[in-house]
Design an enzyme around this catalytic site. Structure first.
Site, PDB file in Angstrom:
ATOM      1  CG  HIS A  50      25.378  -4.462 -57.919  1.00 27.04           C
ATOM      2  ND1 HIS A  50      25.912  -3.713 -58.941  1.00 27.04           N
ATOM      3  CD2 HIS A  50      26.430  -4.805 -57.125  1.00 27.04           C
ATOM      4  CE1 HIS A  50      27.235  -3.614 -58.779  1.00 27.04           C
ATOM      5  NE2 HIS A  50      27.563  -4.261 -57.684  1.00 27.04           N
ATOM      6  CB  SER A  74      -6.678   1.504 -54.009  1.00 28.82           C
ATOM      7  OG  SER A  74      -7.435   1.353 -55.196  1.00 28.82           O
ATOM      8  CE  LYS A 110      -2.011  -1.340 -54.031  1.00 33.90           C
ATOM      9  NZ  LYS A 110      -2.034  -0.736 -55.354  1.00 33.90           N
ATOM     10  CD  GLU A 164       3.722   5.662 -54.040  1.00 26.90           C
ATOM     11  OE1 GLU A 164       3.649   5.205 -55.182  1.00 26.90           O
ATOM     12  OE2 GLU A 164       2.762   5.672 -53.253  1.00 26.90           O
TER      13      GLU A 164
END
Ligand code: ARG
Length: 458
Positions: free
Chosen positions: A157, A278, A284, A291
């Site tokens: 979980h 970024s 970043k 992804e």
């Protein structure tokens, strides 16, 4: 270029808009090698059975080899009016060889031809997939070996549950990818079935030798029903289903890399060469590769749904709808292979922050189950023990301490069965290593799993 190969019964030419609409050459030109391989086998079979003269077959085979060389050198001219790769090759062959080339299509149709081409293509794609899966499994196994002593929290979980070895975590993915390899191997058995001889749909009147052609192509079996053979795309769907599953595994792994590389987890640092920045936020460092693997998974699922939907309403036997199978299959193969490859390249560069993992595993009562097991060993029923430990956890939570940070007397207040040896029992490494049953996260069990996986790949 030559007239159409099928225009004998037509009194007017095809509308230009229809030519553009029906042409598949931009997609199926990728099949050229397989189309030529299939035609060579077919021609040799026609010569062997005396349907073609040996000299004719030899001229055709030489011509086909020349066409292949022209395509590979970039000198071949593609023309959308010639519809597809089969027409292109036959038309050029006719230019090269002359009238004899017109005999190559004896006892054959584009319907069994394209089915064969696709099967030959997929056989290669399955081999590429298999090699990439093996490479990825090897990378994961090496990571497991290299991090055999690293402990991190195991989750259910997405809540910390019990400590596990990082090696055990890596090996979980090895199991998934090994199953993927089995599925692709199984798909290969049903891909290597030779459809030539089915012709358009009903078989051929010529005394062909199907087994001989299959032997030349390295297919162990010939198809048993011509209607089925020209319209069967189960092998494509099986590949897409296995590819979807494999992408799902890659996507889960990617999701963990995304989570673990976040500041919140801080479990890993991605290699700079596999991260991106970024354009506005200078600080970043983004996990775009992971992804994208996660994102491309949806694309492959889409191809599976698309292909199932393409097939569901088709009456026997061949229907032109089937032409739509190729773009989906090619894209799924390309996407899967690219994702397997980039993941295998990225993983070895990951920096494991073992102290962050260890710290996380020390916090959150991950040894609570082991305290309950301790009490069970002293004779308490597990449900009783569960309650006792639950109360101890509540007290420790209120005090902002871990179970092993409570004093012996505080623990004993919950159960007199607890002795001074409990602190050794609750140590995280002990908690992990105690799980030495086969398949567990104990060091000995994980080393055995690693050895078994290496054996499988040897
Ligand atoms: N381009 C077609 C395909 O991909 C080849 C077979 C065409 N057959 C036909 N009867 N129109 O399926």
């Amino acid at each position: 270029m030559a007239d159409k190969l099928w225009d004998g019964r037509f009194s007017s030419g095809t509308a230009e808009v229809v030519e553009r609409f029906t042409a598949s050459i931009d997609v199926d030109r990728r099949l050229y090698r397989y189309d030529i391989e299939g035609s060579i086998a077919h021609s040799r079979m026609l010569a062997k059975t005396g349907i073609l003269a040996a000299a004719e077959a030899e001229a055709i085979v030489a011509g086909l080899e020349q066409v292949r060389a022209e395509i590979e050198s970039g000198g071949f001219v593609f023309d959308p009016r010639l519809e597809d790769i089969h027409m292109h090759i036959e038309s050029r062959l006719t230019e090269i060889v002359g009238p004899a080339a017109r005999k190559v299509h004896t006892g054959r149709s584009r319907n069994d031809q394209v089915a064969l081409d696709l099967r030959l293509y997929l056989r290669d794609a399955l081999e590429q997939t298999r090699l990439r899966l093996i490479a990825l499994e090897r990378v994961l196994i090496a990571l497991a070996r290299a991090h055999i002593d690293v402990i991190l929290p195991g989750y259910t979980h997405l809540q910390r549950a019990q400590p596990v070895l990082l090696a055990h975590h890596f090996m979980a993915y090895v199991e998934m990818f090994a199953r993927d390899r089995e599925r692709f191997a199984d798909c290969r058995r049903r891909t290597e079935v030779m459809p030539l001889g089915s012709a358009a749909l009903a078989g051929t009147t010529f005394p062909i030798d199907r087994a001989y052609a299959a032997g030349l192509l390295g297919f162990p079996e010939v198809s048993a029903n011509s209607l089925d053979a020209v319209s069967d795309r189960d092998f494509v769907i099986e590949f897409l289903a296995a590819a979807g599953l494999c992408m799902m595994h890659l996507s889960r792994l990617s999701e963990e890399l995304v989570l673990w590389s976040s500041a919140e987890f801080g479990f890993i640092e991605l290699p700079d060469s596999f991260a991106t920045g970024s354009s506005i936020m200078p600080q970043k460092k983004n996990p775009d590769v992971a992804e994208l693997v996660r994102g491309k998974t949806g694309r492959v699922y889409g191809h599976l749904m698309g292909q199932l939907t393409l097939m569901k309403g088709l009456p026997l036997s061949y229907n032109r709808d089937l032409q739509e199978d190729k773009a989906a299959l090619f894209d799924a193969v390309d996407t899967l292979c690219a994702c397997l490859e980039v993941t295998a390249h990225m993983l070895p560069g990951i920096e494991v922050r073992r102290e962050r993992m260890a710290a996380a595993a020390e916090q959150g009562y991950l040894n609570a189950t082991d305290l309950a097991d301790y009490l069970v060993r002293q004779g308490l029923a597990f449900r009783e023990a569960h309650h006792v430990v639950g109360r101890a956890v509540r007290e420790a939570l209120a005090a902002g301490r871990e179970l092993h940070e409570l004093a012996l007397a505080e623990l004993q207040a919950h159960s007199p069965l607890i002795g001074a040896d409990v602190f050794d029992h609750l140590r995280t490494r002990e908690v992990v290593d105690r799980r030495s049953c086969p398949g567990g996260t104990g060091r000995s069990a994980v080393l055995a799993a690693i050895a078994a996986a290496e054996q499988r790949l040897a």
